[in-house]
Write an enzyme that holds these catalytic residues in place. Structure first.
Site, PDB file in Angstrom:
ATOM      1  N   ILE A  98     -14.832  24.012 -15.913  1.00 31.27           N
ATOM      2  CA  ILE A  98     -15.169  22.950 -15.869  1.00 31.27           C
ATOM      3  C   ILE A  98     -15.852  22.106 -15.767  1.00 31.27           C
ATOM      4  O   ILE A  98     -16.131  21.275 -16.624  1.00 31.27           O
ATOM      5  CB  ILE A  98     -13.853  22.414 -14.984  1.00 31.27           C
ATOM      6  CG1 ILE A  98     -12.323  22.381 -15.546  1.00 31.27           C
ATOM      7  CG2 ILE A  98     -13.582  20.905 -14.048  1.00 31.27           C
ATOM      8  CD1 ILE A  98     -10.927  22.489 -14.299  1.00 31.27           C
ATOM      9  N   THR A 101     -18.105  22.315 -18.977  1.00 30.68           N
ATOM     10  CA  THR A 101     -17.419  21.225 -20.185  1.00 30.68           C
ATOM     11  C   THR A 101     -17.194  20.031 -20.421  1.00 30.68           C
ATOM     12  O   THR A 101     -17.146  19.903 -18.772  1.00 30.68           O
ATOM     13  CB  THR A 101     -16.193  21.808 -20.769  1.00 30.68           C
ATOM     14  OG1 THR A 101     -15.310  22.123 -20.135  1.00 30.68           O
ATOM     15  CG2 THR A 101     -15.801  23.600 -21.282  1.00 30.68           C
ATOM     16  N   SER A 127     -11.949  13.579 -19.172  1.00 32.46           N
ATOM     17  CA  SER A 127     -13.034  13.216 -19.534  1.00 32.46           C
ATOM     18  C   SER A 127     -13.877  12.664 -18.956  1.00 32.46           C
ATOM     19  O   SER A 127     -13.873  11.564 -18.821  1.00 32.46           O
ATOM     20  CB  SER A 127     -13.135  12.835 -21.170  1.00 32.46           C
ATOM     21  OG  SER A 127     -13.898  13.021 -21.797  1.00 32.46           O
ATOM     22  N   ARG A 128     -14.954  13.932 -19.089  1.00 32.43           N
ATOM     23  CA  ARG A 128     -16.208  13.207 -18.054  1.00 32.43           C
ATOM     24  C   ARG A 128     -17.041  11.946 -18.826  1.00 32.43           C
ATOM     25  O   ARG A 128     -17.674  11.862 -18.556  1.00 32.43           O
ATOM     26  CB  ARG A 128     -17.000  14.247 -17.926  1.00 32.43           C
ATOM     27  CG  ARG A 128     -16.321  14.913 -16.303  1.00 32.43           C
ATOM     28  CD  ARG A 128     -16.926  15.596 -15.510  1.00 32.43           C
ATOM     29  NE  ARG A 128     -17.274  16.981 -16.391  1.00 32.43           N
ATOM     30  CZ  ARG A 128     -16.005  17.994 -16.186  1.00 32.43           C
ATOM     31  NH1 ARG A 128     -15.077  17.573 -15.518  1.00 32.43           N
ATOM     32  NH2 ARG A 128     -16.085  19.307 -16.620  1.00 32.43           N
ATOM     33  N   ILE A 129     -16.565  12.264 -19.982  1.00 34.24           N
ATOM     34  CA  ILE A 129     -17.718  11.321 -21.442  1.00 34.24           C
ATOM     35  C   ILE A 129     -16.746  10.024 -22.028  1.00 34.24           C
ATOM     36  O   ILE A 129     -17.419   8.793 -22.632  1.00 34.24           O
ATOM     37  CB  ILE A 129     -18.428  12.092 -22.520  1.00 34.24           C
ATOM     38  CG1 ILE A 129     -17.007  12.973 -23.539  1.00 34.24           C
ATOM     39  CG2 ILE A 129     -19.522  12.771 -21.812  1.00 34.24           C
ATOM     40  CD1 ILE A 129     -17.892  13.620 -24.458  1.00 34.24           C
TER      41      ILE A 129
END
Length: 181
Positions: A98, A101, A127-129
């Site tokens: 985690i 990615t 989703s971090r982006i």
């Protein structure tokens, strides 16, 4: 070995071919690597995994990306998969993946047992982006879709035990259509 597969995909990618590499399962790779290192009498780290397991997995995953079309290169996409026990995403290998990615999809066995397909847990999938790369409308729509899917899961369970009010039944119908997409 994941390293051999990554190298093969790199060769294809440099020849202009778009590749998808599904790494199934890095948790098994870590367990085998742990046994090898313990047999070699190397000192274990957290949860008896060798200290360099994070480095190995990050070294594999950092090779993925979209390469320049100017040099006739294709893309190299990596999809790491790991198994979790009893929906516990806090074990060492899972938290490593985690953190490496840009997000994760979490497929829940509980939802699958209840007959909900796809068994995607929208509360643990992130989703971090996503918010950085999308405009305000996409962010708003994504939030609404997540809310509707969460409502569907809750109402799907509730309607088995209690009758739904008209407004809840309408919400259940609307969210079930979205979920079926």
């Amino acid at each position: 070995s994941p390293f051999i597969c990554v190298k093969f995909c790199e060769i294809l990618s440099t020849n202009g071919i778009n590749t998808l590499h599904i790494l199934d399962s890095l948790s098994n790779h870590a367990k085998i690597y742990r046994h090898i290192m313990l047999d070699l009498k190397r000192s274990p780290g957290r949860e008896a995994y060798p200290g360099d397991i994070f480095f190995l997995h990050s070294k594999i995953l950092e090779k993925y990306g979209q390469f320049s079309y100017m040099f006739n290169s294709g893309s190299l996409t990596g999809l790491p998969v790991t198994a979790v026990q009893k929906n516990n995403i806090s074990d060492y290998i899972t938290t490593n993946l985690i953190s490496i990615t840009d997000g994760q999809w979490f497929l829940s066995s509980d939802l699958r047992i209840k007959g909900l397909y796809p068994s995607l847990d929208v509360n643990l999938s992130v989703s971090r982006i996503g918010n950085i790369s999308h405009n305000t409308l996409f962010i708003y729509l994504g939030r609404k879709i997540r809310e509707l899917i969460s409502d569907y899961i809750v109402l799907h369970e509730a309607q088995m035990f209690i009758p739904l009010s008209k407004s809840k039944a309408l919400l259940y119908l609307r969210s079930s259509k979205l979920y079926s997409l």
